[in-house]
Design an enzyme around this catalytic site. Structure first.
Site, PDB file in Angstrom:
ATOM      1  N   ASP A 127       0.865  -1.173   0.000  1.00 47.55           N
ATOM      2  CA  ASP A 127       0.000   0.000   0.000  1.00 47.55           C
ATOM      3  C   ASP A 127       0.906   1.229   0.000  1.00 47.55           C
ATOM      4  O   ASP A 127       1.949   1.237   0.655  1.00 47.55           O
ATOM      5  CB  ASP A 127      -0.841   0.036   1.275  1.00 47.55           C
ATOM      6  CG  ASP A 127      -2.020  -0.912   1.249  1.00 47.55           C
ATOM      7  OD1 ASP A 127      -2.032  -1.826   0.401  1.00 47.55           O
ATOM      8  OD2 ASP A 127      -2.919  -0.757   2.101  1.00 47.55           O
ATOM      9  N   HIS A 183       4.877  -7.303  -0.192  1.00 43.04           N
ATOM     10  CA  HIS A 183       4.596  -8.536  -0.917  1.00 43.04           C
ATOM     11  C   HIS A 183       5.395  -8.571  -2.219  1.00 43.04           C
ATOM     12  O   HIS A 183       5.930  -7.559  -2.666  1.00 43.04           O
ATOM     13  CB  HIS A 183       3.098  -8.633  -1.204  1.00 43.04           C
ATOM     14  CG  HIS A 183       2.249  -8.694   0.039  1.00 43.04           C
ATOM     15  ND1 HIS A 183       1.490  -9.793   0.359  1.00 43.04           N
ATOM     16  CD2 HIS A 183       2.047  -7.791   1.043  1.00 43.04           C
ATOM     17  CE1 HIS A 183       0.858  -9.568   1.501  1.00 43.04           C
ATOM     18  NE2 HIS A 183       1.178  -8.351   1.934  1.00 43.04           N
ATOM     19  N   SER A 270       7.901   4.038   5.713  1.00 43.84           N
ATOM     20  CA  SER A 270       9.094   3.673   4.967  1.00 43.84           C
ATOM     21  C   SER A 270       8.763   3.532   3.491  1.00 43.84           C
ATOM     22  O   SER A 270       7.746   4.042   3.029  1.00 43.84           O
ATOM     23  CB  SER A 270       9.709   2.380   5.507  1.00 43.84           C
ATOM     24  OG  SER A 270      11.044   2.272   5.072  1.00 43.84           O
TER      25      SER A 270
END
Length: 309
Positions: A127, A183, A270
């Site tokens: 995201d 991911h 981050s």
């Protein structure tokens, strides 16, 4: 002989607010920045810069802050944080009240249906607010006037730098309010993750517009993913202020499908960086168009990043 850095010349304007394009609402939105006043002070005020270089950038500061977020009393911050940032708790794999600490909540898992994985060949690994560049060598007009993006310093590997020169790059910036597991963007076989140690500066635009080099100075990890149709894809996780750890949860040298979990960040915002060999990917049209206008595109993990060129 060291390989010369791949370059991207960048310009900037003062940061008053951070705006981005939301792929889902198809509108420009203003980011609600966690810790904005502190960031403006640390990166814009002379006294703040003294503190920044004396202790804020140093790993012990982030370790100390991460330790605080691991204490039972930090659990009291969870519900107010959800309310303040209007988060959708229905996406969480566990009830908000079940997290014993704020850090447990921070690197929470989501229900599988909350992040469907696109049929596209390449998907976003996290995201966040994303910038996409078709050719690293030709990128211009972003962040800092006169600074160049240094691929060699980012990778610290002359052979990799030469191999990926002229390739495509996607920078995915995660805010503290985002889902903080990352991911795999493609299907393939990942190798062992390489750790490159460094300080922990913020990677917010507030900081990057003053010094882009934080991206290749900060602590970071590099993983090579071998694919059948796109050659080698690089995935990097970039540490930042108050990120206690970059934790890998995948098994090296085992085939992984796109969208499979790779790891997670402990407390703090981050970034991830995904790098492709030249001519291997066609990035999504909205990602390229917005990036050309110096605008980040908000999209969720598993949504379309691009296709095989």
């Amino acid at each position: 002989m060291l390989v010369a850095a791949a370059s991207l010349v960048l310009v900037s304007a003062p940061v008053k607010e951070i705006q981005y394009y939301n792929r889902y609402s198809q509108t420009m939105e203003t980011e609600q920045v966690y810790g904005e006043s502190f960031l403006q002070w640390a990166y814009g005020n002379p006294l703040g810069k003294i503190a920044l270089h004396s202790f804020v950038k140093r790993p012990f500061f982030s370790k100390w802050y991460g330790h605080r977020m691991d204490q039972p009393e930090s659990q009291s911050k969870v519900l107010p944080f959800i309310d303040d940032y209007d988060m959708d708790a229905a996406e969480f794999a566990d009830a908000p009240e079940s997290y014993a600490t704020f850090n447990e909540f921070f690197y929470r898992k989501l229900k599988q249906e909350a992040r469907p994985v696109s049929d596209a060949e390449v998907v976003f690994p996290a995201d966040g607010r994303h910038l996409g560049f078709a050719n690293i060598d030709d990128i211009g007009g972003f962040f800092v006037k006169g600074q160049q993006f240094d691929l060699a310093k980012l990778l610290v590997d002359d052979q990799l730098t030469e191999r990926f020169r002229g390739g495509s790059l996607v920078l995915s910036r995660l805010c503290p309010v985002d889902y903080h597991r990352f991911h795999f963007p493609v299907s393939g076989t990942p190798g062992e993750t390489q750790l490159i140690n460094g300080p922990l500066f913020s990677v917010s635009p507030i900081a990057l517009r003053r010094r882009l080099a934080y991206l290749w100075e900060n602590k970071r990890t590099v993983t090579q993913i071998e694919t059948e149709s796109m050659g080698t894809v690089l995935m990097l996780e970039i540490g930042a202020t108050c990120v206690g750890s970059i934790l890998q949860t995948y098994q090296a040298n085992q085939a992984m499908t796109k969208g499979a979990e790779k790891g997670y960040f402990a407390f703090g915002g981050s970034s991830t960086i995904t790098v492709f060999e030249p001519g291997k990917i066609q990035l999504a049209d909205d990602l390229l168009a917005n990036s050309a206008k110096q605008v980040e595109t908000y999209a969720r993990m598993g949504d379309t990043m691009g296709s095989i060129a």
